[in-house]
Scaffold this active site. Structure first.
Site, PDB file in Angstrom:
ATOM      1  N   SER A   1       0.815  -1.177   0.053  1.00  0.00           N
ATOM      2  CA  SER A   1       0.112   0.006   0.013  1.00  0.00           C
ATOM      3  C   SER A   1       0.846   1.249  -0.062  1.00  0.00           C
ATOM      4  CB  SER A   1      -0.909  -0.122   1.243  1.00  0.00           C
ATOM      5  OG  SER A   1      -0.418   0.176   2.328  1.00  0.00           O
TER       6      SER A   1
ATOM      7  N   ARG B   1      13.301  -7.400   5.816  1.00  0.00           N
ATOM      8  CA  ARG B   1      14.486  -8.061   5.864  1.00  0.00           C
ATOM      9  C   ARG B   1      15.451  -6.989   6.285  1.00  0.00           C
ATOM     10  NH1 ARG B   1      15.574 -13.137   4.792  1.00  0.00           N
ATOM     11  NH2 ARG B   1      17.690 -12.636   3.545  1.00  0.00           N
TER      12      ARG B   1
ATOM     13  N   ASN C   1      13.663   4.253   4.843  1.00  0.00           N
ATOM     14  CA  ASN C   1      12.460   3.298   5.283  1.00  0.00           C
ATOM     15  C   ASN C   1      11.482   4.089   6.214  1.00  0.00           C
ATOM     16  OD1 ASN C   1      11.569   0.817   6.181  1.00  0.00           O
ATOM     17  ND2 ASN C   1      12.239   1.029   8.212  1.00  0.00           N
TER      18      ASN C   1
ATOM     19  N   HIS D   1       8.415   3.311   9.199  1.00  0.00           N
ATOM     20  CA  HIS D   1       8.246   2.576  10.011  1.00  0.00           C
ATOM     21  C   HIS D   1       6.950   2.933  10.965  1.00  0.00           C
ATOM     22  CE1 HIS D   1       8.893  -0.527  13.165  1.00  0.00           C
ATOM     23  NE2 HIS D   1       8.649   0.232  14.156  1.00  0.00           N
TER      24      HIS D   1
HETATM   25  C1  GAR Z   1       3.829  -0.686   7.005  1.00  0.00           C
HETATM   26  O1  GAR Z   1       2.887  -0.306   7.937  1.00  0.00           O
HETATM   27  C2  GAR Z   1       5.223   0.010   7.132  1.00  0.00           C
HETATM   28  O2  GAR Z   1       5.089   0.833   7.877  1.00  0.00           O
HETATM   29  C3  GAR Z   1       5.526  -1.476   7.694  1.00  0.00           C
HETATM   30  O3  GAR Z   1       5.070  -2.799   7.065  1.00  0.00           O
HETATM   31  C4  GAR Z   1       3.781  -2.063   6.469  1.00  0.00           C
HETATM   32  C5  GAR Z   1       3.761  -2.305   4.919  1.00  0.00           C
HETATM   33  O4  GAR Z   1       2.429  -2.046   4.326  1.00  0.00           O
HETATM   34  N1  GAR Z   1       6.998  -1.345   7.998  1.00  0.00           N
HETATM   35  C6  GAR Z   1       7.737  -1.881   8.965  1.00  0.00           C
HETATM   36  O5  GAR Z   1       6.989  -2.479  10.041  1.00  0.00           O
HETATM   37  C7  GAR Z   1       9.161  -1.717   8.853  1.00  0.00           C
HETATM   38  N2  GAR Z   1       9.756  -2.319  10.152  1.00  0.00           N
HETATM   39  P1  GAR Z   1       2.365  -2.235   2.811  1.00  0.00           P
HETATM   40  O6  GAR Z   1       3.003  -3.248   2.371  1.00  0.00           O
HETATM   41  O7  GAR Z   1       0.966  -1.897   2.442  1.00  0.00           O
HETATM   42  O8  GAR Z   1       3.118  -0.751   2.619  1.00  0.00           O
END
Ligand code: GAR
Length: 215
Positions: A14, A91, A112, A114
């Protein structure tokens, strides 16, 4: 100035979609050269295809970290990239991979997002851990990546209040909506003016210098 990026994802994508939509709407001056995923069938692949972006699938299953990263590095190096953008890429990147993407001052050109106000709640369960902890204020962080997990100079943060009637689902949905706004905005700020953050200082320092690095 326009920036060339590769987006790395593991799941639904997303944030990738928010970035591609911002580009399509002329709100983000960037070109996504490549979407690279480590999970075959990840939703991010369908989104990339919908927007006509090249994809690469490099599964890590059955490979050592080094073997996998060498393939990732080789794929990324096929493109002229200004930044690597992590969007739910689950990763940890080794210092070897990162060292291939360094700017002139030694910072990694890897960004990134988070789902917490870092340094609180790093890891793969940012929203869940913040919710379970009972925080009254939660948020999201966009940062430059360094060798530690969900760590590095903070580029932007946005907070949101936990509502008394929040469920984990409503809490996450509110955070995700903010992610989709803030990530394209940060990338656009970088495209316009380079990477900007506050230098970390020891507690005894009275002032914080603003550190601005142009690519
Ligand atoms: C998002 O909430 C992002 O912030 C998180 O993974 C999700 C990916 O959603 N990232 C982490 O937790 C990094 N440590 P998406 O695939 O719908 O963008």
């Amino acid at each position: 100035m326009s920036i060339n990026i590769a987006v790395l994802a593991s799941g639904r994508g997303s944030n990738l979609e928010a970035i591609l939509e911002a580009i399509a709407q002329g709100k983000l001056d960037a070109v996504v050269k490549l979407v690279l995923v480590n999970v075959p069938g990840a939703g991010a692949l369908d989104i990339a295809t919908k927007y006509g972006v090249a994809t690469a699938v490099i599964p890590n299953a059955g490979m050592t970290r080094k073997e996998h990263e060498e393939k990732v590095i080789a794929e990324l190096k096929k493109h002229e990239l200004d930044f690597i953008v992590l969007a739910g890429y689950m990763r940890v990147l080794s210092s070897h991979l990162l060292s291939n993407f360094k700017d002139s001052r030694g910072f990694f050109k890897v960004i990134n997002i988070h789902p917490s106000l870092l340094p609180a709640f790093p890891g793969v369960r940012g929203y869940e851990e913040a919710f379970e902890y009972g925080v009254k204020v939660a948020g999201v962080t966009v940062h430059l990546v360094d060798e530690k997990v969900d760590h590095g100079p903070i580029l932007a943060q946005a907070a949101f209040d936990r509502q008394p009637d929040d469920t984990l689902e409503s809490f996450k949905a509110r955070g995700l909506k903010i992610e989709h706004e803030i990530y394209p905005q940060v990338l656009q700020a970088i495209a316009k003016g380079g990477v900007s953050f506050f230098q970390r200082h020891a507690a005894s320092d009275v002032t914080a210098d603003r550190e601005t690095a142009r690519r």
